[in-house]
Scaffold this active site. Sequence first.
Site, PDB file in Angstrom:
ATOM      1  N   GLY A 149      13.965  50.083  37.397  1.00  0.00           N
ATOM      2  CA  GLY A 149      15.122  49.249  36.874  1.00  0.00           C
ATOM      3  C   GLY A 149      16.484  49.702  36.775  1.00  0.00           C
ATOM      4  O   GLY A 149      16.879  51.180  37.321  1.00  0.00           O
TER       5      GLY A 149
ATOM      6  N   GLY B  36      19.358  50.527  34.468  1.00  0.00           N
ATOM      7  CA  GLY B  36      20.212  49.817  32.579  1.00  0.00           C
ATOM      8  C   GLY B  36      21.063  49.666  32.713  1.00  0.00           C
ATOM      9  O   GLY B  36      22.137  49.061  33.767  1.00  0.00           O
TER      10      GLY B  36
ATOM     11  N   PHE C 198      24.156  51.420  32.402  1.00  0.00           N
ATOM     12  CA  PHE C 198      24.803  52.543  32.470  1.00  0.00           C
ATOM     13  C   PHE C 198      24.473  53.412  34.467  1.00  0.00           C
ATOM     14  O   PHE C 198      24.234  54.357  34.441  1.00  0.00           O
ATOM     15  CB  PHE C 198      25.280  53.491  31.815  1.00  0.00           C
ATOM     16  CG  PHE C 198      26.135  52.970  30.658  1.00  0.00           C
ATOM     17  CD1 PHE C 198      26.264  53.998  29.665  1.00  0.00           C
ATOM     18  CD2 PHE C 198      26.884  51.994  30.992  1.00  0.00           C
ATOM     19  CE1 PHE C 198      27.101  53.526  28.761  1.00  0.00           C
ATOM     20  CE2 PHE C 198      27.300  51.145  29.531  1.00  0.00           C
ATOM     21  CZ  PHE C 198      27.351  51.679  28.155  1.00  0.00           C
ATOM     22  N   GLY C 199      23.805  53.179  34.434  1.00  0.00           N
ATOM     23  CA  GLY C 199      22.822  53.687  35.492  1.00  0.00           C
ATOM     24  C   GLY C 199      21.463  53.079  36.121  1.00  0.00           C
ATOM     25  O   GLY C 199      20.786  51.904  35.585  1.00  0.00           O
TER      26      GLY C 199
ATOM     27  N   VAL D  35      17.222  54.074  36.990  1.00  0.00           N
ATOM     28  CA  VAL D  35      16.258  54.432  35.977  1.00  0.00           C
ATOM     29  C   VAL D  35      14.903  54.841  37.147  1.00  0.00           C
ATOM     30  O   VAL D  35      14.689  53.594  37.515  1.00  0.00           O
ATOM     31  CB  VAL D  35      15.769  53.760  35.189  1.00  0.00           C
ATOM     32  CG1 VAL D  35      13.982  54.683  34.576  1.00  0.00           C
ATOM     33  CG2 VAL D  35      16.012  53.801  33.895  1.00  0.00           C
TER      34      VAL D  35
ATOM     35  N   LYS E  11      16.424  58.883  34.359  1.00  0.00           N
ATOM     36  CA  LYS E  11      17.709  57.982  34.505  1.00  0.00           C
ATOM     37  C   LYS E  11      18.943  58.352  35.310  1.00  0.00           C
ATOM     38  O   LYS E  11      19.556  59.820  34.694  1.00  0.00           O
ATOM     39  CB  LYS E  11      18.428  58.046  33.524  1.00  0.00           C
ATOM     40  CG  LYS E  11      19.307  56.269  33.261  1.00  0.00           C
ATOM     41  CD  LYS E  11      19.286  55.670  31.336  1.00  0.00           C
ATOM     42  CE  LYS E  11      19.952  55.428  31.508  1.00  0.00           C
ATOM     43  NZ  LYS E  11      20.279  54.030  30.124  1.00  0.00           N
TER      44      LYS E  11
ATOM     45  N   ASP F 255      21.958  49.672  20.221  1.00  0.00           N
ATOM     46  CA  ASP F 255      21.590  48.676  21.485  1.00  0.00           C
ATOM     47  C   ASP F 255      20.387  48.206  21.238  1.00  0.00           C
ATOM     48  O   ASP F 255      19.185  48.064  22.345  1.00  0.00           O
ATOM     49  CB  ASP F 255      21.934  49.174  22.285  1.00  0.00           C
ATOM     50  CG  ASP F 255      21.326  47.933  23.663  1.00  0.00           C
ATOM     51  OD1 ASP F 255      22.449  47.220  23.714  1.00  0.00           O
ATOM     52  OD2 ASP F 255      21.996  48.662  25.096  1.00  0.00           O
TER      53      ASP F 255
END
Length: 520
Positions: free
Chosen positions: A22, A24, A26-27, A29, A43, A132
């Site tokens: 996946g 995210g 900011f980055g 995974v 991550k 979040d």
Amino acid sequence: MKFTFSSGQRPLAGYTIKRGIGHGGFGEVYYAVSDAGKEVALKLILKNHDVELRGMKPCLNFKHPNLVTLYDIRTDDKGNHWIIMEYVAGETLSAILQRHPRGLDVELARQWFLEIAAGVVYLHSNGPAHRDLKPGNIFIENNRAKVGDYSLCKCLNDSGQLAQTQSVGTVYYMAPEISTGNYGNQIDIYACGIILYEMLTGEPPFIGETAVEVMMKHQTSLPDMSKVPAEYVPIVSRALAKSPLQRFRTIGEMVKAVEAVGRPVVPPVEAKTLERPVERPKMETIPPTVRMRVAELCGSLALSALLAALLVVVCGSVAKKTALDDLGRYFFLTTSLCWAVLIPVKLWTAPVEESWKLRMLFLALGLGLGAQTLWLEGQELPALFASTSIAAEPSEGMLAKDIAPPKQETTSQSRRRWSLAGLFGEQGMPPMVRYLGYFALVFVLMRWWKLSERRRTQRFSLVGVVAAAFWGTVLLFLWPRPEEPYGVVALVLAAVIIQLVSPWEPPPAPKAKKLRLANA
């Protein structure tokens, strides 16, 4: 979905990547396995390193069955930052909700919510707010919910609040106060209320085509509770209150309210007993405090300026007016009209009703708008009542001696020019009288406060828009520039925007009449 690393690569010493799972905020995974055989999630932080690491570091030593465990933060040979965390083999709550567009089973939603809230309680008890919370950050494994993605976690300061915000959360789950940048753990309670609503109904309470539309609904609209089971209406309503002061004080208090929800017991119905429909609990309406009024006012003012800019650009493109001066004049006048209505109505402490005091207040506001329009036109006060005659300029071929010197104005002529008769003489009304009279009459004749009342009959009504267009057109005989009556356009746009940005609560339903049995 493209990833930086592929299966079999070892960008971080001691771990082998198996596959990407996946992306995210900011980055990226990855699912990986350590040299000892332990399954982990890696991550890779690609941007906003400081924000991500600041959120992760306080949570490294957290241990809770409903939180995704963070193991370590590492840096590879190329300087990339990696977060090593627990690998959850299940799927996200958002993926499950996509398969259940009408919501989950009530008991299953209750079970998962209590587990989600337990993880949030643990976070709050140790300092940080998650910031979040959303179904995409909640993982279900072996029928147990786990809260993950701490990238936006931040510890509270000494005052118990977070003093700034930077891309906080996802717009569908963002509390209204996030726009002010001053908030605390209450934003997680609001997000939990949204998640509970979505699990029970299948969709979040506020949806729209753009992020701005959704944010505006968070600020001004009330959630539709018709799809929520009756026993959960008071809980969800309180969690989604616009003011943090009206919500649950802590997430633990919300947990207790959900735990107290039991299955309703229906007593046996005796013969010849009139069955009455079960009334659904109603949302409690608490009078807004001064702080709430100011917060709502700030949000309404910002949204009105934004909508004014959008509508002015649209109207300008339709009318083929692209000059910045024209668009700027439309924008500033429309925004000023909105603010002139929103500010006094929001800060008016007495009940908003028609009275001579309110009429006089709006008369003064209309005069102020007329003066501002003069300023937008670039006119100066000393020249407003001056004579329209202009001294002759020496043209080509003319000598200065051929031009008659200006005549000195006598005292009687000066007095007449500045008298009431001079204002309405042969030269007509000067711009000051026209602009002041136009906006003063528009604000006195039309009940603008009705458009922004919290308990108005409808969320948006065309009657107010038509009234603004009617009075703006009728009074055009006062407008100094008949060829460009932009005042009418500004009035119509303001009537639309004021209704859209003003908070609205449906008026209380009339009391039902008592029923009588014919054969009593």
